[in-house]
Design an enzyme around this catalytic site. Sequence first.
Site, PDB file in Angstrom:
ATOM      1  N   ASN A 160      14.684  34.827 -30.095  1.00 49.63           N
ATOM      2  CA  ASN A 160      15.526  34.339 -28.995  1.00 49.63           C
ATOM      3  C   ASN A 160      15.273  35.221 -27.771  1.00 49.63           C
ATOM      4  OD1 ASN A 160      17.517  33.460 -27.289  1.00 49.63           O
ATOM      5  ND2 ASN A 160      19.223  34.339 -28.456  1.00 49.63           N
ATOM      6  N   TRP A 161      14.485  34.681 -26.851  1.00 49.74           N
ATOM      7  CA  TRP A 161      14.124  35.484 -25.673  1.00 49.74           C
ATOM      8  C   TRP A 161      15.249  35.570 -24.638  1.00 49.74           C
ATOM      9  CZ3 TRP A 161       8.436  33.565 -24.445  1.00 49.74           C
ATOM     10  CH2 TRP A 161       7.577  34.089 -25.429  1.00 49.74           C
ATOM     11  N   LYS A 162      16.271  34.754 -24.805  1.00 47.62           N
ATOM     12  CA  LYS A 162      17.380  34.722 -23.834  1.00 47.62           C
ATOM     13  C   LYS A 162      16.824  34.492 -22.416  1.00 47.62           C
ATOM     14  CE  LYS A 162      19.717  37.795 -26.971  1.00 47.62           C
ATOM     15  NZ  LYS A 162      20.844  38.654 -27.236  1.00 47.62           N
ATOM     16  N   GLU A 199      25.490  36.126 -37.168  1.00 48.51           N
ATOM     17  CA  GLU A 199      25.261  37.175 -36.167  1.00 48.51           C
ATOM     18  C   GLU A 199      26.576  37.870 -35.828  1.00 48.51           C
ATOM     19  OE1 GLU A 199      21.453  36.386 -33.850  1.00 48.51           O
ATOM     20  OE2 GLU A 199      23.009  35.270 -32.824  1.00 48.51           O
ATOM     21  N   GLU A 223      26.723  34.551 -27.047  1.00 56.74           N
ATOM     22  CA  GLU A 223      26.675  34.683 -25.590  1.00 56.74           C
ATOM     23  C   GLU A 223      27.101  33.389 -24.904  1.00 56.74           C
ATOM     24  OE1 GLU A 223      22.685  36.193 -25.294  1.00 56.74           O
ATOM     25  OE2 GLU A 223      23.364  38.024 -26.285  1.00 56.74           O
ATOM     26  N   SER A 271      20.435  43.120 -33.873  1.00 56.91           N
ATOM     27  CA  SER A 271      19.644  44.355 -33.779  1.00 56.91           C
ATOM     28  C   SER A 271      18.599  44.509 -34.889  1.00 56.91           C
ATOM     29  CB  SER A 271      20.564  45.585 -33.731  1.00 56.91           C
ATOM     30  OG  SER A 271      21.376  45.521 -32.573  1.00 56.91           O
ATOM     31  N   HIS A 314      25.548  30.203 -29.978  1.00 53.91           N
ATOM     32  CA  HIS A 314      25.253  31.639 -29.851  1.00 53.91           C
ATOM     33  C   HIS A 314      26.463  32.336 -29.217  1.00 53.91           C
ATOM     34  CE1 HIS A 314      23.407  35.394 -28.553  1.00 53.91           C
ATOM     35  NE2 HIS A 314      22.458  35.156 -29.438  1.00 53.91           N
ATOM     36  N   GLY A 328      22.492  43.043 -29.793  1.00 49.65           N
ATOM     37  CA  GLY A 328      22.062  43.803 -28.616  1.00 49.65           C
ATOM     38  C   GLY A 328      22.664  45.192 -28.520  1.00 49.65           C
ATOM     39  N   GLY A 354      16.701  39.040 -30.993  1.00 53.03           N
ATOM     40  CA  GLY A 354      16.736  39.058 -29.532  1.00 53.03           C
ATOM     41  C   GLY A 354      15.782  40.102 -28.992  1.00 53.03           C
ATOM     42  N   GLY A 355      16.332  41.278 -28.678  1.00 55.46           N
ATOM     43  CA  GLY A 355      15.581  42.346 -28.014  1.00 55.46           C
ATOM     44  C   GLY A 355      14.212  42.639 -28.614  1.00 55.46           C
TER      45      GLY A 355
END
Length: 254
Positions: A10-12, A169, A99, A214, A97, A175, A235-236
């Site tokens: 997930n590159w956001k 999640e 976010e 993470s 998600h 994150g 993500g990151g």
Amino acid sequence: MKKRMIVAANWKMNKNLSEAIEFLEKLNFHIDENDSQSSVIIFPPFIGLESLAGKFNSNNFYLGSQNFYYEESGAFTGEVSISMLEHIGIDYAIIGHSERRSLFYENDNLINKKIRSCLASSINPILCIGESLEQRDSSLTENTLKNQLKSGLKNIDALKLDKLMIAYEPIWAIGTGKTATVDQIYSTHQQIKGILNELFNDESHDLPILYGGSVNDKNAKEIGMIDNVNGFLIGGASLKIETFCEIIDLCNFN
Ligand code: PEP
């Protein structure tokens, strides 16, 4: 241990078009050089979807959308419909998600509409669920996940279940660099399986459950070895090609 993992990136809101294409070229080089046993799904921002569609050097690599709107077309400024995504060959979509729930006020009702329209399309939904730290500390994790699953999957045809994946999640792990422990992940995934069985009368036993929060190249092996973890939503650590390729390689459990 034999299992085939799903590794989702997930590159956001990261990577412009040139950066997305450069990443894809490097990923294709890695695919050519290495034999990956996993299914890999890349979720770039909307702007990268069309350029990446159909360009992976492997049939096990897929493209997904981070978002869409459930209506077919019309006056919904700023939105993209599921049929527009189908038109360019998108395989997956993330729904719910944390976010989107917290920053864009997406509620369970909207999430359920998105799940239902996605299940009616050729695109496979990944429903994200997870508890806050406060909820975990107050022993409300199972209850929170139950509510999210119950309302997110309301009025779903059990026959369509094989299109669905769940991403567990924990919000406090997204994150933050804090990963849930092996015990926490195992027991929460078991709880999710139990809730799904209750909701769908045992017809949900094969539904893949991904862990997200993470995940990186240092912990992917240990978490991936947990029996009831079918893959990752990352993500990151999915933004750097070297790290992401390392994680893909660590997920070869065959
Ligand atoms: C995510 O956004 O789904 C996620 C798990 O992010 P990170 O890996 O950065 O925690």
